[in-house]
Design a protein around this motif. Structure first.
Motif, mmCIF file in Angstrom:
data_model
loop_
_atom_site.group_PDB
_atom_site.id
_atom_site.type_symbol
_atom_site.label_atom_id
_atom_site.label_comp_id
_atom_site.label_asym_id
_atom_site.label_seq_id
_atom_site.Cartn_x
_atom_site.Cartn_y
_atom_site.Cartn_z
ATOM 1 N N GLU A 1 -8.986 116.669 22.165
ATOM 2 C CA GLU A 1 -9.474 115.639 21.245
ATOM 3 C C GLU A 1 -8.513 115.514 20.074
ATOM 4 O O GLU A 1 -8.186 116.505 19.435
ATOM 5 N N MET A 2 -8.111 114.273 19.799
ATOM 6 C CA MET A 2 -7.158 114.043 18.726
ATOM 7 C C MET A 2 -7.554 112.798 17.959
ATOM 8 O O MET A 2 -7.871 111.770 18.559
ATOM 9 N N HIS A 3 -7.568 112.873 16.653
ATOM 10 C CA HIS A 3 -7.928 111.743 15.799
ATOM 11 C C HIS A 3 -6.858 110.638 15.924
ATOM 12 O O HIS A 3 -5.672 110.954 16.029
ATOM 13 N N PRO A 4 -7.275 109.370 15.884
ATOM 14 C CA PRO A 4 -6.313 108.270 16.049
ATOM 15 C C PRO A 4 -5.130 108.358 15.074
ATOM 16 O O PRO A 4 -3.996 108.037 15.448
ATOM 17 N N ARG B 1 -11.546 115.896 13.236
ATOM 18 C CA ARG B 1 -10.874 115.629 11.956
ATOM 19 C C ARG B 1 -9.410 115.252 12.213
ATOM 20 O O ARG B 1 -8.819 115.710 13.180
ATOM 21 N N PRO B 2 -8.812 114.511 11.280
ATOM 22 C CA PRO B 2 -7.401 114.153 11.471
ATOM 23 C C PRO B 2 -6.478 115.378 11.457
ATOM 24 O O PRO B 2 -5.374 115.316 11.989
ATOM 25 N N ASP B 3 -6.952 116.496 10.876
ATOM 26 C CA ASP B 3 -6.077 117.672 10.793
ATOM 27 C C ASP B 3 -6.398 118.710 11.873
ATOM 28 O O ASP B 3 -5.892 119.822 11.840
ATOM 29 N N THR B 4 -7.266 118.350 12.826
ATOM 30 C CA THR B 4 -7.735 119.349 13.787
ATOM 31 C C THR B 4 -7.743 118.767 15.199
ATOM 32 O O THR B 4 -8.220 117.648 15.402
ATOM 33 N N VAL B 5 -7.219 119.508 16.138
ATOM 34 C CA VAL B 5 -7.370 119.101 17.539
ATOM 35 C C VAL B 5 -8.281 120.110 18.236
ATOM 36 O O VAL B 5 -8.303 121.287 17.884
ATOM 37 N N ALA B 6 -9.045 119.639 19.221
ATOM 38 C CA ALA B 6 -10.014 120.500 19.900
ATOM 39 C C ALA B 6 -9.795 120.429 21.402
ATOM 40 O O ALA B 6 -9.688 119.339 21.968
ATOM 41 N N LEU B 7 -9.714 121.580 22.023
ATOM 42 C CA LEU B 7 -9.575 121.642 23.478
ATOM 43 C C LEU B 7 -10.594 122.646 24.015
ATOM 44 O O LEU B 7 -10.484 123.833 23.739
ATOM 45 N N PRO B 8 -11.586 122.166 24.766
ATOM 46 C CA PRO B 8 -12.578 123.096 25.311
ATOM 47 C C PRO B 8 -11.892 124.182 26.137
ATOM 48 O O PRO B 8 -10.871 123.927 26.777
#
Ligand code: SF4
Ligand code: SF4
Ligand code: SF4
Ligand code: SF4
Lengths: 249, 845
Positions: free
Chosen positions: B751-754, B788-795
């Motif tokens: 997941e990455m913010h636009p 968040r724009p400063d955070t990426v999430a990978l399950p």
């Protein structure tokens, strides 16, 4: 004669998908053959961002588009309201899949999209079944679309016909916390932890489903299409169903 | 409205492809006649049914998470086909989370190991085929015993370790302590808790005296404040949480829920309010909330205490002196604040809280000050309430201090041991004690002072004096030979080679060690193993366990086998006992007396004779029938600052402070310690490791997190609702149900913010490299407003390279474990690995 219906309370539903998994287990479905799926979508922009979701079984429409188009009358509506597929008659033409506005029907020969080998090939059947996994459920009734299906047919949620049809006549509510009714209750209703799903007789004014629909403003998915679903949603605070889009592409 | 097309299996294009020109009318049995139009004979005839079998329901409990919900296992003709929650089990209440139903697939997993095996390829590596050959159980067990006996002869028995994950209690991991004692190794049970949730236990331990997870009274709670816990996805007990969610959200008054997290998940969406904070800053939010609660006078005076009234001038005409209060920026005189069940509130205000305004916290967290203040007021004024936290808040270098700030909120508002609050801690089950004592079977070797060696993981060493386990240090310690190199390791229910931070280090370590894997499935550990002693799966085993903390009263469950083992496997506990029988000297006598795990189970159930369960369980037979034993209620209750003990009829017995200290809050002061005695003792250590001035060490406070890795984006690896422990990546049913918005179906998405994506020229669906100084993996990006724009999430579910044909399905992404880009950095007090604060950079491949 009962008229079976389901109520899904979106205010309580937490999107856990236990219903999806329990349905697949109870009815020996292939991975991704989600007779019951939970549809997720994201809305808004960060930081006012939201995930929304709603569970979607077959709507068992009073006016089912799938029945209307089936050239062999394999798809039919029972007297108690379930819309079922007679696999002995289904020719796999998929007209019903195109006609159904809710995207709840599945074709057996769909190529797997879950990655890794095709489970059907790993557990092949020695007879006319499309596959035969060791965890196959014991019930089988092709006339009612129950059990592991043959090749080349369309399958769909049966409202757990093999369970519900055994409920004592006159039953108003199939409540899984009642040990007497538990085994007759649809698997997805049994599984739902927050108790977001209700199942019962829509023709009985005293049934829990009717009370819920009346007290909490039950609505139907894509009601303007005129299918008159027998599945109702309670949208409460925070719950949402899309009202303009179809739920399939 | 967002386009929903991504969710459905069938698109028009796929429809046309699949249908092709097959021509429905060409199907057998169809004919057209002019009079009747289309008619149909049978196209498919249902095959004749086999003999109808009786469906049998056996009682067991789930194995897909630590909660242990009671399950009814449906078996017909010797095949398991369904699993539902046990109605009479208080935790399950007849329900299960999605994972509870996976058991049918786990039992019949087509990749299961069929019996004991040994490696014949001496070379080890990711891509080395171990060339396993089947052996007999006798050979397998004797091979282990021979190695262990040989180590003992050299005086090196400490170089044998058992590394454990999810233990179920008395008949598996519970056997290992005695094994270590008799055989002579301090490494008898190197647990995985430091890559699980140790910080929350440490926080409870140092503040209220319980090194344990808490029991919460959700169904009576009116406000729930969740910090980084995935309450509706991963927090335990998941089924219980969801069942209570149904109650909380439909009772009057409806329980209000605020969630603090760093990305959007179902929990945050289902809540009334979501505060998206910067990773590792949950403590700052909690401190600001405490600031508001004190400065606005919202604390619970009956639990915490109050200022003494100011002595006013005798002269009625003289101006009145202001009463004492907590004024932002100003110190108070601690002597003027009289505490009841807490210790250190006024001092805390002076050293930390007075300046921790919501405005201050906004700068650190990016959460608007007005939201922080509003939540603080709601939390304090809505009773009863619960503040809870888990790894999102605590898996950081400042995790224990974050947790302390959050846990303190429960005390400030008087919700400790209260109805509808943090109800207490798990009470013990009335098990009978085994009549055989390991002490009586220790030989001189086992008793010798040389056996007192440090553990190889470094837990309780100078570096981690308070940590319970330090699994993430084992590989590096063994490689360095500090304190020594391991010779032989048995793994049970854990795979740090995939699941520990900087997991690749384990590949190097396991090349040098004789590895015994006990998993009944292939996996990364198995790829590096020398010997396989496959365990039975949980549906094939007899086993007992205590519940995960639920409402505090004791609950225990039993697994009765639903089917006989379908392959040549052996319950891990029995394998341990069998190895014990083959250890030279009195150890062997001990294990012969024990016999097998079934004896232990039956013996322990004798305890129910005197303490029958509320559901009529009095012995092994009734236990096996019902699947669960429990005795309500929880023994203690705090109400308006008074502690009561249950006397058999009600909470009628008022407890003295001494009784509270002995039974309810066993801290050194017998109070809820906001000024923590344990940290006073370790002030120098805290100073050295976290740079906190020693005199400030005992108080909850803001400590800036240190982020592992390097790069310009925070990287988190959340657990999805559908992810079961260990094996779900190889279940196609699971891969198929993971949702694109949260995870990704066949691949899980980053997941990455636009904004973050745009800056890097990354588009939705692009394949990207996630990298830092630790390593790199590749994944597909989902450009989304869920983070968040400063955070990426990978399950963290996928990326397996040796778990089976579905986990390794061609082209499945990510290419590796999220732990290949997670630095091995630990919170110094609890030892918890800092999974949620790492930095990475992301680039298009
Ligand atoms: S099981 Fe219940 S709560 Fe979970 S997704 Fe289905 S309807 Fe929602
Ligand atoms: S939802 Fe679709 S498949 Fe179900 S009855 Fe309605 S039209 Fe037919
Ligand atoms: S009613 Fe039965 S078949 Fe239909 S979705 Fe629920 S579990 Fe599946
Ligand atoms: S909450 Fe845990 S124990 Fe209960 S069903 Fe889910 S995975 Fe199993």
């Amino acid at each position: 004669m009962a008229k079976w219906g389901m109520v899904i309370d979106l205010e309580k539903c937490v999107g856990c998908q236990a219903c999806t998994i329990a349905c697949g287990m109870e009815n020996t479905r292939l991975p991704g053959e989600h007779w019951q799926d939970v549809i997720f979508f994201q809305e808004g922009t960060y930081p006012n961002t939201e995930l929304k979701w709603f569970p979607r079984p077959c709507m068992h429409c009073e006016n089912p588009s799938c029945v209307a188009v089936c050239p062999t009358r394999a798809t039919y509506k029972t007297e108690e309201g379930q819309v079922l597929v007679d696999w002995e008659r289904c020719i796999g033409c998929k007209y019903c899949m195109i006609a159904c506005p809710y995207g709840v029907r599945f074709y057996t020969e769909e190529a797997p999209r879950y990655g890794g080998p095709d489970l059907k090939a790993v557990f092949p059947a020695a007879d006319a079944h499309s596959w035969s996994p060791p965890w196959k459920a014991p019930q089988e009734d092709w006339k009612h679309g129950v059990g592991v299906q043959p090749h080349d047919v369309v399958s769909k949620c049966t409202f757990c016909y093999h369970r519900v049809s055994k409920a004592p006549k006159g039953t108003a509510d199939l409540d899984p916390s009642n040990p007497v009714m538990r085994e007759y209750t649809p698997a997805c209703v049994v599984a739902c932890s927050p108790g977001a799903r209700f199942f019962g007789d829509l023709s009985n004014p005293n049934s829990e489903v009717n009370k819920q629909i009346a007290n909490k403003n039950g609505v139907r998915l894509l009601d303007h299409l005129g299918n008159r679903p027998q599945v109702y949603y309670l949208t409460g605070v925070g719950g949402a169903i899309p009202n303009t889009h179809t739920t399939k592409a | 409205m967002t386009d929903l097309s991504i969710h459905t299996g069938l698109t028009r294009r796929r429809f046309l492809q699949a249908t092709g020109a097959a021509g429905a009318l060409g199907a057998a049995g169809l004919s057209f006649d002019a009079a009747n139009g289309l008619t149909l004979q049978k196209v498919h005839a249902q095959p004749a049914a086999g003999p109808a079998g009786q469906t049998v329901i056996t009682k067991s409990f789930c194995a897909q998470c630590p909660a242990r919900c009671g399950i009814d296992v449906y078996t017909t003709n010797g095949r398991v086909h369904a699993i539902y929650g046990t109605l009479d089990n208080p935790l399950a209440g007849g329900k299960l989370c999605p994972k509870g139903h996976y058991g049918v697939y786990l039992l019949y997993d087509a990749d299961r190991i069929k019996g004991p095996m040994k490696r014949t390829n001496p070379k080890k590596g990711r891509d080395e085929d171990p060339k396993f050959v089947p052996i007999s159980w006798d050979e397998a067990l004797q091979t282990v015993a021979d190695r262990l006996n040989a180590l003992r002869e050299k005086g090196e028995s400490h170089r044998y370790a058992t590394i454990t994950g999810r233990g179920w209690g008395y008949t598996d991991v519970g056997l290992l302590k005695q094994f270590g004692q008799l055989y002579g190794t301090p490494n008898f049970n190197l647990g995985h808790s430091s890559i699980c949730s140790d910080a929350s236990e440490t926080v409870k331990h140092i503040m209220d005296g319980h090194h344990a997870y808490s029991a919460y009274d959700y169904s009576n709670c009116n406000y729930l404040l969740v910090f980084g816990a995935g309450f509706l996805e991963s927090f335990r007990p998941f089924t219980g949480n969801m069942r209570n969610w149904g109650i909380m959200r439909s009772k009057a008054p409806k329980t209000k829920v605020t969630v603090v997290d760093v990305h959007l998940n179902t929990t945050g969406s289902a809540a009334d309010r979501l505060l998206l904070t910067k990773p590792g800053t949950d403590g700052a939010l909690a401190l600001a909330m405490a600031h508001v609660i004190l400065s606005e006078g919202l604390w619970d005076r009956q639990f915490v205490g109050d200022f003494v009234p100011v002595e006013q001038p005798k002269d009625a005409d003289a101006p009145r002196l202001p009463e004492h209060k907590f004024e932002p920026g100003k110190e108070v005189d601690p002597a003027t604040f009289k505490e009841i069940w807490t210790v250190g509130v006024a001092e805390w205000w002076n050293v930390e809280l007075k300046d921790r305004t919501p405005e201050w916290a906004e700068k650190i967290t990016t959460v608007p000050a007005r939201d922080i203040a509003a939540v603080a007021r709601e939390f304090a004024l809505t009773k009863p309430a619960v503040a809870l936290f888990e790894r999102g808040a605590s898996a950081h270098t400042n995790g224990v201090y974050n947790g302390m700030a959050i846990h303190a909120l429960n005390a400030l508002t008087g919700n400790m041991f209260a109805k509808g609050g943090l109800r207490g801690y798990q009470m013990k089950t009335a098990w009978a004690k085994l009549p055989i004592k390991a002490e009586d079977f220790m030989d001189d070797y086992a008793k010798a002072p040389e056996r007192k060696k440090p553990r190889v993981d470094g837990a309780k060493s100078k570096r981690y004096p308070l940590a319970k386990n330090m699994i993430q240090e084992i590989a590096i310690n063994s490689l360095k030979g500090e304190p020594y190199k391991l010779d032989t390791v048995m793994f049970y229910m854990t795979g740090p080679i995939f699941s520990a931070p900087d997991c690749s280090k384990w590949e190097e370590a396991l090349r040098q060690i004789f590895v015994i894997d006990t998993s009944p499935y292939p996996g990364e550990t198995n790829r590096f193993a020398d010997l396989i002693l496959p365990d039975n799966t949980y549906l094939e085993r007899l086993q007992i366990a205590d519940t995960y903390p639920y409402e505090g009263y004791p609950i225990s469950m039993i697994r009765t086998p639903a089917v006989k083992p379908i392959f040549d496997t052996k319950t891990f506990g029995d394998a341990v006992i069998e190895i014990g029988k083959r250890i030279k000297g009195p150890t062997s006598e001990y294990y012969k007396k024990i016999g097998n795990t079934e004896n232990i189970v039956k013996w322990m159930c004798e305890g129910f004779k005197d303490k029958p369960g509320d559901n009529g369980v009095t012995d092994f037979e009734t236990f096996a029938q019902k699947g669960v034993w429990y005795r309500k209620p929880y023994a203690y209750l705090q109400e308006r600052g008074v502690f009561y003990e249950w006397d058999g009829k009600g909470y009628n017995k008022v407890m003295t402070p001494e009784e509270v200290k002995a039974k309810v809050m066993p801290t050194p002061t017998g109070k809820f310690e906001i000024k923590v005695t344990e940290l006073e003792h370790h002030a120098e250590f805290v100073h050295e490791r976290l740079g906190i001035a020693p005199e400030r060490a005992p108080f909850p406070q803001w400590v800036a997190p240190r982020h592992g890795g390097d790069g310009d984006l925070h990287f988190i690896s959340p657990k999805l609702a559908g992810q079961a422990e260990g094996r779900s990546a190889n279940l196609p049913h699971v891969a198929a149900m993971i949702q694109p918005t949260q995870g990704g179906k066949r691949n899980v998405f980053l997941e990455m913010h636009p904004e973050a994506a745009g800056k890097r020229g990354i588009k939705d669906g692009d394949r990207v490299r996630i990298k830092n100084k630790v390593g790199k993996i590749e994944a597909i990006v989902r450009v989304t407003h869920t983070t968040r724009p400063d955070t990426v999430a990978l399950p963290m579910i996928h990326g397996h390279w040796a778990q089976g044909r579905w986990a390794q399905g061609a082209g499945r992404l990510p290419t590796g474990s999220t732990n290949e880009v997670t630095e091995n950095l630990s919170e110094p007090l609890s030892g918890l690995a800092c999974f949620h604060s790492g930095l990475v950079s992301v680039e298009k491949v």
